[in-house]
Design a protein around this motif. Structure first.
Motif, PDB file in Angstrom:
ATOM      1  N   GLY A 135      -3.317  -1.574  -4.089  1.00  0.00           N
ATOM      2  CA  GLY A 135      -3.234  -2.852  -3.560  1.00  0.00           C
ATOM      3  C   GLY A 135      -4.271  -3.028  -2.486  1.00  0.00           C
ATOM      4  O   GLY A 135      -5.062  -2.114  -2.085  1.00  0.00           O
ATOM      5  N   ASN A 136      -4.346  -4.238  -1.856  1.00  0.00           N
ATOM      6  CA  ASN A 136      -4.993  -4.560  -0.730  1.00  0.00           C
ATOM      7  C   ASN A 136      -4.700  -3.867   0.696  1.00  0.00           C
ATOM      8  O   ASN A 136      -3.250  -4.376   1.050  1.00  0.00           O
ATOM      9  CB  ASN A 136      -5.376  -6.135  -0.514  1.00  0.00           C
ATOM     10  CG  ASN A 136      -6.316  -6.473   0.389  1.00  0.00           C
ATOM     11  OD1 ASN A 136      -7.466  -5.839   0.624  1.00  0.00           O
ATOM     12  ND2 ASN A 136      -5.865  -7.470   1.304  1.00  0.00           N
ATOM     13  N   SER A 137      -5.288  -2.947   1.162  1.00  0.00           N
ATOM     14  CA  SER A 137      -4.852  -2.370   2.264  1.00  0.00           C
ATOM     15  C   SER A 137      -5.790  -2.779   3.494  1.00  0.00           C
ATOM     16  O   SER A 137      -7.077  -2.470   3.407  1.00  0.00           O
ATOM     17  CB  SER A 137      -5.037  -0.875   1.951  1.00  0.00           C
ATOM     18  OG  SER A 137      -5.101  -0.114   3.293  1.00  0.00           O
ATOM     19  N   HIS A 138      -5.342  -3.161   4.458  1.00  0.00           N
ATOM     20  CA  HIS A 138      -6.398  -3.693   5.727  1.00  0.00           C
ATOM     21  C   HIS A 138      -6.916  -2.424   6.291  1.00  0.00           C
ATOM     22  O   HIS A 138      -7.989  -2.529   6.870  1.00  0.00           O
ATOM     23  CB  HIS A 138      -5.609  -4.449   6.682  1.00  0.00           C
ATOM     24  CG  HIS A 138      -5.059  -5.696   6.255  1.00  0.00           C
ATOM     25  ND1 HIS A 138      -5.990  -6.820   5.492  1.00  0.00           N
ATOM     26  CD2 HIS A 138      -3.885  -6.397   6.129  1.00  0.00           C
ATOM     27  CE1 HIS A 138      -5.233  -7.689   5.001  1.00  0.00           C
ATOM     28  NE2 HIS A 138      -4.114  -7.530   5.306  1.00  0.00           N
ATOM     29  N   VAL A 139      -6.282  -1.309   6.163  1.00  0.00           N
ATOM     30  CA  VAL A 139      -6.837  -0.005   6.959  1.00  0.00           C
ATOM     31  C   VAL A 139      -7.771   0.390   5.980  1.00  0.00           C
ATOM     32  O   VAL A 139      -8.903   0.705   6.411  1.00  0.00           O
ATOM     33  CB  VAL A 139      -5.676   1.074   6.831  1.00  0.00           C
ATOM     34  CG1 VAL A 139      -6.469   2.412   7.262  1.00  0.00           C
ATOM     35  CG2 VAL A 139      -4.380   0.644   7.796  1.00  0.00           C
ATOM     36  N   ALA A 140      -7.805   0.326   4.704  1.00  0.00           N
ATOM     37  CA  ALA A 140      -8.897   0.739   3.713  1.00  0.00           C
ATOM     38  C   ALA A 140      -9.962  -0.330   3.852  1.00  0.00           C
ATOM     39  O   ALA A 140     -11.291   0.178   4.266  1.00  0.00           O
ATOM     40  CB  ALA A 140      -8.319   0.673   2.308  1.00  0.00           C
ATOM     41  N   ASN A 141      -9.803  -1.470   4.176  1.00  0.00           N
ATOM     42  CA  ASN A 141     -11.009  -2.585   4.308  1.00  0.00           C
ATOM     43  C   ASN A 141     -11.564  -2.308   5.630  1.00  0.00           C
ATOM     44  O   ASN A 141     -13.047  -2.204   5.550  1.00  0.00           O
ATOM     45  CB  ASN A 141     -10.262  -4.100   4.504  1.00  0.00           C
ATOM     46  CG  ASN A 141      -9.608  -4.391   3.233  1.00  0.00           C
ATOM     47  OD1 ASN A 141      -9.986  -3.825   1.945  1.00  0.00           O
ATOM     48  ND2 ASN A 141      -8.705  -5.403   3.298  1.00  0.00           N
ATOM     49  N   GLY A 142     -10.856  -1.877   6.649  1.00  0.00           N
ATOM     50  CA  GLY A 142     -11.602  -1.466   8.113  1.00  0.00           C
ATOM     51  C   GLY A 142     -12.310  -0.343   7.899  1.00  0.00           C
ATOM     52  O   GLY A 142     -13.398  -0.031   8.393  1.00  0.00           O
ATOM     53  N   THR A 213     -10.618  -9.426   8.809  1.00  0.00           N
ATOM     54  CA  THR A 213     -10.479 -10.719   8.900  1.00  0.00           C
ATOM     55  C   THR A 213     -10.774 -11.538   7.675  1.00  0.00           C
ATOM     56  O   THR A 213     -10.128 -12.357   6.964  1.00  0.00           O
ATOM     57  CB  THR A 213     -11.575 -11.454  10.217  1.00  0.00           C
ATOM     58  OG1 THR A 213     -10.980 -10.573  11.170  1.00  0.00           O
ATOM     59  CG2 THR A 213     -10.974 -13.032  10.359  1.00  0.00           C
ATOM     60  N   TYR A 214     -11.910 -11.025   7.057  1.00  0.00           N
ATOM     61  CA  TYR A 214     -12.292 -11.831   5.546  1.00  0.00           C
ATOM     62  C   TYR A 214     -11.142 -11.599   4.612  1.00  0.00           C
ATOM     63  O   TYR A 214     -10.573 -12.501   4.225  1.00  0.00           O
ATOM     64  CB  TYR A 214     -13.696 -11.220   5.176  1.00  0.00           C
ATOM     65  CG  TYR A 214     -13.977 -11.876   3.867  1.00  0.00           C
ATOM     66  CD1 TYR A 214     -14.617 -13.183   4.040  1.00  0.00           C
ATOM     67  CD2 TYR A 214     -13.870 -11.241   2.610  1.00  0.00           C
ATOM     68  CE1 TYR A 214     -15.014 -13.645   2.648  1.00  0.00           C
ATOM     69  CE2 TYR A 214     -14.029 -11.952   1.401  1.00  0.00           C
ATOM     70  CZ  TYR A 214     -14.932 -12.856   1.517  1.00  0.00           C
ATOM     71  OH  TYR A 214     -15.226 -13.538   0.185  1.00  0.00           O
ATOM     72  N   GLU A 215     -10.793 -10.287   4.562  1.00  0.00           N
ATOM     73  CA  GLU A 215      -9.554  -9.944   3.493  1.00  0.00           C
ATOM     74  C   GLU A 215      -8.497 -10.721   3.812  1.00  0.00           C
ATOM     75  O   GLU A 215      -7.855 -11.009   3.009  1.00  0.00           O
ATOM     76  CB  GLU A 215      -9.427  -8.556   3.442  1.00  0.00           C
ATOM     77  CG  GLU A 215     -10.944  -7.714   2.954  1.00  0.00           C
ATOM     78  CD  GLU A 215     -11.091  -8.086   1.450  1.00  0.00           C
ATOM     79  OE1 GLU A 215     -10.371  -8.582   0.760  1.00  0.00           O
ATOM     80  OE2 GLU A 215     -12.160  -7.376   0.779  1.00  0.00           O
TER      81      GLU A 215
END
Length: 336
Positions: A135-142, A213-215
């Motif tokens: 799934g979409n993880s903000h920790v992973a994105n950062g 922020t983008y995600e």
């Protein structure tokens, strides 16, 4: 005439496979969701095009930003705002002066952004599988944005040094190669990476905030993750504005290390070359106090908002387009 039942079944199977693989693109030409994983080549190609366009379209504003971050500018290079700065530079120095140094930026932006987006997509996918089961993880994105930044800046930092020196008022260099040769001869190869640690210190939080922020914006505006140009533009602009505002103090320090402002350094009796983030912070503070850390913040936000909007919209378009071409090629011609 009798129909061969096996042939009919095979034809239907081929048609269903083609429809499944190419489900991103319906017959009405509407934008639909892409397959979850595009190829590395697609990411690199889309990233290179996006990077070149991002840096070149907004380059005149970037030139203004560099000058407005000068700690002790020449009286002829003091500007109230971005528009006035561009107008005065063109009137007094020539119409092409705001574009000086754009060639080195284009040379660096292509490979830097190719690595940047390919690394981001790969690391984001791997970390998301671990942290949130795909799934979409903000920790992973950062974290993915931070790792991608290390590669990006390794390629882009020398180009930044040359670019910013050529952007400054009364720059002494005749052109790109004169700047490279002069800096190498007088300061050594290390000069091109003098601000690398500062660049990373600035860009790692910048890119972490940028991607998160983008995600996050995409979750709100485009939850199905279709190719949606307007959502990519708005999300990119918001990501650029937020991350630019937060990291402006670090950008001011980076500009000082890159340009080695002689007037400012001489006024503090600093001989030789200024190095290190700590020294840059102390120098900026002594020269202008806390307000000095936000010099050029308006120009930086004005530059970053459209820049990141351009980068994401171009990147997402080329990822969509190239993946579409790849799926159509793999599906082959339809049954007769």
């Amino acid at each position: 005439m009798e129909l061969n039942s096996e042939r009919v079944v095979a034809t239907l199977d081929m048609s269903q496979t083609k429809n499944t693989d190419a489900e991103a693109f319906n017959s009405d030409g509407e934008y639909e969701s892409l397959p979850p994983h595009a190829s590395v080549t697609t990411h690199m190609t889309a990233g290179a095009v996006a990077g070149i366009l991002e840096h070149t379209v907004m380059y005149p504003v970037d030139s203004v930003k560099t000058r407005m971050q000068s700690l002790q500018p020449d009286p002829n290079a003091q500007y109230r705002n971005v528009y006035e700065a561009l107008k005065r530079i063109i009137q007094t120095e020539g119409v092409f002066r705001p574009l000086r140094g754009i060639n080195i930026t284009m040379m660096g932006a292509g490979p830097a952004h190719a690595l940047y987006f390919a690394c981001y997509e790969r690391v984001k996918r791997s970390l998301s599988d671990i942290i949130q089961n795909g799934g979409n993880s903000h920790v992973a994105n950062g974290l993915a944005g931070s790792v991608a930044t290390v590669l990006h800046d390794a390629v882009m930092n020398p180009a930044e040094v040359v670019k910013q020196r050529m952007q400054m008022y009364n720059s002494p260099y005749r052109g790109l190669w004169d700047c490279v040769q002069t800096v190498t001869r007088t300061e050594g190869i290390g000069a091109f990476y003098r601000s690398y640690s500062t660049q990373l210190t600035m860009n790692i939080p910048f890119q972490a905030v940028h991607f998160i922020t983008y995600e996050l914006m995409q979750e709100q505006l485009n939850p199905q993750r279709h190719y949606n140009p307007s959502s990519h533009i708005v999300s990119g602009a918001a990501a650029g504005a937020v991350s630019a505002a937060i990291t402006t103090p670090l950008d001011v320090c980076k500009t000082l290390l890159n340009t080695q402002e002689n007037v400012a350094l001489n006024s503090m009796n600093i001989s030789g070359h200024l190095t290190g983030m700590a020294n840059a912070f102390r120098t900026v503070y002594r020269l202008g106090g806390l307000p000095a850390f936000f010099k050029g913040v308006q120009a930086r936000i004005i530059y970053q908002m459209p820049s990141t909007a351009i980068a994401w919209s171009v990147y997402e378009f080329f990822k969509y387009f190239l993946t579409k071409q790849q799926l159509e090629h793999e599906a082959g011609p339809g049954p007769l």
